[in-house]
Design a protein around this motif. Structure first.
Motif, PDB file in Angstrom:
ATOM      1  N   HIS A 179       2.066  -7.169 -10.279  1.00 27.66           N
ATOM      2  CA  HIS A 179       1.923  -5.773  -9.526  1.00 27.66           C
ATOM      3  C   HIS A 179       2.960  -4.633 -10.359  1.00 27.66           C
ATOM      4  O   HIS A 179       2.548  -3.388 -10.461  1.00 27.66           O
ATOM      5  CB  HIS A 179       2.417  -5.766  -8.161  1.00 27.66           C
ATOM      6  CG  HIS A 179       1.546  -6.409  -7.255  1.00 27.66           C
ATOM      7  ND1 HIS A 179       1.664  -6.743  -5.902  1.00 27.66           N
ATOM      8  CD2 HIS A 179       0.301  -6.858  -7.599  1.00 27.66           C
ATOM      9  CE1 HIS A 179       0.724  -7.351  -5.476  1.00 27.66           C
ATOM     10  NE2 HIS A 179      -0.073  -7.469  -6.538  1.00 27.66           N
ATOM     11  N   THR A 180       4.090  -5.084 -10.517  1.00 23.19           N
ATOM     12  CA  THR A 180       5.018  -4.295 -11.396  1.00 23.19           C
ATOM     13  C   THR A 180       4.516  -3.855 -12.802  1.00 23.19           C
ATOM     14  O   THR A 180       4.466  -2.531 -12.998  1.00 23.19           O
ATOM     15  CB  THR A 180       6.455  -4.863 -11.815  1.00 23.19           C
ATOM     16  OG1 THR A 180       7.099  -5.115 -10.429  1.00 23.19           O
ATOM     17  CG2 THR A 180       7.190  -3.973 -12.656  1.00 23.19           C
TER      18      THR A 180
ATOM     19  N   GLN B 217       1.803  -0.849 -12.358  1.00 28.13           N
ATOM     20  CA  GLN B 217       2.071   0.286 -11.934  1.00 28.13           C
ATOM     21  C   GLN B 217       1.645   1.424 -13.135  1.00 28.13           C
ATOM     22  O   GLN B 217       2.044   1.095 -14.078  1.00 28.13           O
ATOM     23  CB  GLN B 217       3.433   0.393 -11.883  1.00 28.13           C
ATOM     24  CG  GLN B 217       3.969  -0.367 -10.666  1.00 28.13           C
ATOM     25  CD  GLN B 217       3.252   0.097  -9.196  1.00 28.13           C
ATOM     26  OE1 GLN B 217       3.522   1.088  -8.756  1.00 28.13           O
ATOM     27  NE2 GLN B 217       2.439  -0.946  -8.503  1.00 28.13           N
ATOM     28  N   ARG B 218       0.834   2.499 -12.559  1.00 25.93           N
ATOM     29  CA  ARG B 218       0.584   3.487 -13.249  1.00 25.93           C
ATOM     30  C   ARG B 218      -0.510   3.117 -14.383  1.00 25.93           C
ATOM     31  O   ARG B 218      -0.807   3.986 -15.003  1.00 25.93           O
ATOM     32  CB  ARG B 218       1.683   4.032 -14.016  1.00 25.93           C
ATOM     33  CG  ARG B 218       2.756   5.127 -13.030  1.00 25.93           C
ATOM     34  CD  ARG B 218       3.672   5.487 -13.619  1.00 25.93           C
ATOM     35  NE  ARG B 218       4.493   4.592 -14.408  1.00 25.93           N
ATOM     36  CZ  ARG B 218       5.522   3.839 -14.129  1.00 25.93           C
ATOM     37  NH1 ARG B 218       5.934   3.867 -12.855  1.00 25.93           N
ATOM     38  NH2 ARG B 218       6.177   3.234 -14.861  1.00 25.93           N
TER      39      ARG B 218
ATOM     40  N   HIS C 106      -4.547  -5.893  -2.755  1.00 29.80           N
ATOM     41  CA  HIS C 106      -3.807  -7.386  -2.674  1.00 29.80           C
ATOM     42  C   HIS C 106      -4.453  -7.885  -1.582  1.00 29.80           C
ATOM     43  O   HIS C 106      -4.404  -7.342  -0.422  1.00 29.80           O
ATOM     44  CB  HIS C 106      -2.292  -7.182  -2.535  1.00 29.80           C
ATOM     45  CG  HIS C 106      -1.694  -8.611  -2.197  1.00 29.80           C
ATOM     46  ND1 HIS C 106      -1.588  -9.618  -3.321  1.00 29.80           N
ATOM     47  CD2 HIS C 106      -1.116  -8.951  -1.153  1.00 29.80           C
ATOM     48  CE1 HIS C 106      -1.057 -10.351  -2.540  1.00 29.80           C
ATOM     49  NE2 HIS C 106      -0.665 -10.204  -1.504  1.00 29.80           N
TER      50      HIS C 106
ATOM     51  N   ASP D  10       9.111  -3.243  -0.615  1.00 29.84           N
ATOM     52  CA  ASP D  10       9.166  -2.934  -1.811  1.00 29.84           C
ATOM     53  C   ASP D  10       7.854  -3.460  -2.406  1.00 29.84           C
ATOM     54  O   ASP D  10       7.206  -2.808  -3.371  1.00 29.84           O
ATOM     55  CB  ASP D  10      10.213  -3.455  -2.843  1.00 29.84           C
ATOM     56  CG  ASP D  10      11.862  -2.990  -2.547  1.00 29.84           C
ATOM     57  OD1 ASP D  10      11.501  -1.787  -1.925  1.00 29.84           O
ATOM     58  OD2 ASP D  10      12.508  -3.573  -2.912  1.00 29.84           O
ATOM     59  N   ALA D  11       7.523  -4.564  -2.053  1.00 33.74           N
ATOM     60  CA  ALA D  11       6.120  -5.167  -2.528  1.00 33.74           C
ATOM     61  C   ALA D  11       5.033  -4.165  -2.047  1.00 33.74           C
ATOM     62  O   ALA D  11       4.033  -4.091  -2.793  1.00 33.74           O
ATOM     63  CB  ALA D  11       6.177  -6.871  -2.346  1.00 33.74           C
TER      64      ALA D  11
ATOM     65  N   ALA E  82       4.233 -10.211  -7.843  1.00 35.10           N
ATOM     66  CA  ALA E  82       5.181  -9.319  -8.088  1.00 35.10           C
ATOM     67  C   ALA E  82       5.258  -8.564  -9.455  1.00 35.10           C
ATOM     68  O   ALA E  82       5.104  -7.693  -9.786  1.00 35.10           O
ATOM     69  CB  ALA E  82       6.631  -9.707  -7.531  1.00 35.10           C
TER      70      ALA E  82
ATOM     71  N   GLU F 236      -1.896  -0.610  -3.589  1.00 35.17           N
ATOM     72  CA  GLU F 236      -2.725   0.747  -2.988  1.00 35.17           C
ATOM     73  C   GLU F 236      -3.634   0.323  -1.720  1.00 35.17           C
ATOM     74  O   GLU F 236      -3.676   1.023  -0.816  1.00 35.17           O
ATOM     75  CB  GLU F 236      -3.728   1.017  -3.920  1.00 35.17           C
ATOM     76  CG  GLU F 236      -4.711   2.393  -3.559  1.00 35.17           C
ATOM     77  CD  GLU F 236      -5.467   2.740  -4.799  1.00 35.17           C
ATOM     78  OE1 GLU F 236      -6.414   3.419  -4.461  1.00 35.17           O
ATOM     79  OE2 GLU F 236      -5.279   2.551  -5.855  1.00 35.17           O
TER      80      GLU F 236
ATOM     81  N   GLN G 239       3.995  -1.289  -4.020  1.00 39.87           N
ATOM     82  CA  GLN G 239       3.351  -1.499  -5.168  1.00 39.87           C
ATOM     83  C   GLN G 239       1.807  -1.653  -5.020  1.00 39.87           C
ATOM     84  O   GLN G 239       0.918  -1.864  -6.070  1.00 39.87           O
ATOM     85  CB  GLN G 239       3.649  -2.401  -6.168  1.00 39.87           C
ATOM     86  CG  GLN G 239       5.144  -2.381  -6.548  1.00 39.87           C
ATOM     87  CD  GLN G 239       5.784  -3.409  -7.480  1.00 39.87           C
ATOM     88  OE1 GLN G 239       5.564  -4.325  -7.091  1.00 39.87           O
ATOM     89  NE2 GLN G 239       6.320  -3.088  -8.585  1.00 39.87           N
TER      90      GLN G 239
ATOM     91  N   VAL H  25      -4.201  -1.381  -7.391  1.00 34.33           N
ATOM     92  CA  VAL H  25      -3.918  -2.892  -7.007  1.00 34.33           C
ATOM     93  C   VAL H  25      -4.507  -3.069  -5.781  1.00 34.33           C
ATOM     94  O   VAL H  25      -4.171  -2.268  -4.650  1.00 34.33           O
ATOM     95  CB  VAL H  25      -2.276  -2.744  -7.120  1.00 34.33           C
ATOM     96  CG1 VAL H  25      -2.117  -4.392  -6.301  1.00 34.33           C
ATOM     97  CG2 VAL H  25      -1.993  -2.692  -8.435  1.00 34.33           C
TER      98      VAL H  25
END
Length: 292
Positions: A140-141, A144-145, A151, A162-163, A137, A168, A166, A149
């Motif tokens: 992934h955070t 971002q941008r 997974h 929420d996970a 997590a 794609e 994040q 990603v």
């Protein structure tokens, strides 16, 4: 550029006539040691497919560390992001049956304390579930941008909405697709149906691998189905990892998803035709040849 944040293991592989039932002991042949771990396997697969790859993970200060890293180094993967920690190097105990099916027990060791750090500002981040969910997590955070990603939901475990937001591209096999759909109470009559429901409910591109039947991706309102070449399986241990690594390599090279999916399906089939995980990963020339 592909960055793989994931597990690094040493695999101890024992060939058996058939996999044991619960509580049963079976005799096998001579064991072999291979570098492994889902993260390392995917990094090697991507590198052999032609991508520039960096590995982030952890190994111990023990005798298993050097052989566990050997496959990555031989494939030209940048291992400067691999930390040496006090926990032992991850270990996988793998039984491989005569029909190519396998049974795997993993002792995570150093993988349980691996942390993502120094992520680049562009490219693709590939993750899996053989390291701590909190560490995934955090990666992934941080991505971002900055990074696309991908997974791989293997081995299956709980994932939050929420996970998913994040990620794609979510790559699953059939059982992982059923498990993920089940936890969100989504339709799961088939593995494809489960993957489609996840994609629609969470605005994520899903890919479900279907073994000998190939793979299907759900990208927005589009459906991409690809077949797998017919092969005689020898060892299926690294097939899913090969698929994910080569999928990432294709996307990193600028291929549209359907074309990257086709290369991944061919590569995954080729990985089943030789023993071991990393040692069975095909190079770009072998993938190109079979595609033709």
């Amino acid at each position: 550029m592909i960055v793989v944040f994931g597990s690094i293991n040493l695999d101890l592989v024992v060939p058996v006539a058939r996999l044991p039932a619960p509580g049963e002991t079976v005799s096998g042949g001579a064991y072999r040691m291979h570098p492994g771990g889902k993260g390392a396997n995917q990094a090697v697969a991507a590198a052999r497919a032609g991508a520039r790859v960096a590995m982030i993970g952890a190994v111990g200060k023990d005798a298993f560390a050097a052989p566990a890293l050997g496959g990555l180094q031989a494939a030209g993967v940048d291992c400067s992001g691999v930390a040496e920690v006090s926990a032992p190097t991850g270990l996988a105990l793998i039984g491989v049956a005569a029909d190519g099916e396998n049974s795997i027990i993993v002792a995570p060791g150093a993988n349980a304390v691996a942390k993502a750090r120094d992520l680049p500002a562009g490219g693709i981040l590939v993750t899996q579930n053989e390291i701590a969910a909190e560490a995934v997590a955090e990666a992934h955070t941080a991505a971002q941008r900055r990074l696309r990603v991908i997974h791989n939901a293997a081995p299956a475990r709980e994932i939050t909405a929420d996970a998913l937001a994040q990620i794609e591209i979510l790559v699953m096999n059939e059982s992982e697709a059923y498990a993920t759909a089940r936890q969100f109470d989504l339709s799961r009559a088939t593995a494809e149906g489960a993957a489609k429901a996840i994609a629609a409910a969470h605005d994520v591109t899903t890919v479900v691998t279907l073994g000998a039947q190939g793979a299907t991706a759900f990208e927005g309102g589009l459906v991409h189905r690809v077949s797998a070449p017919s092969i005689i399986p020898v060892d299926t241990t690294g097939a899913g990892d090969c698929f994910t690594g080569v999928l990432a390599a294709g996307l990193d090279a600028g291929l549209p998803l359907p074309d990257a999916l086709r290369r991944a399906a061919v590569a995954g089939a080729l990985a089943c035709t030789a023993e071991g995980a990393q040692s069975a990963m095909p190079d770009a020339a072998a993938i190109d040849k079979l595609m033709r």
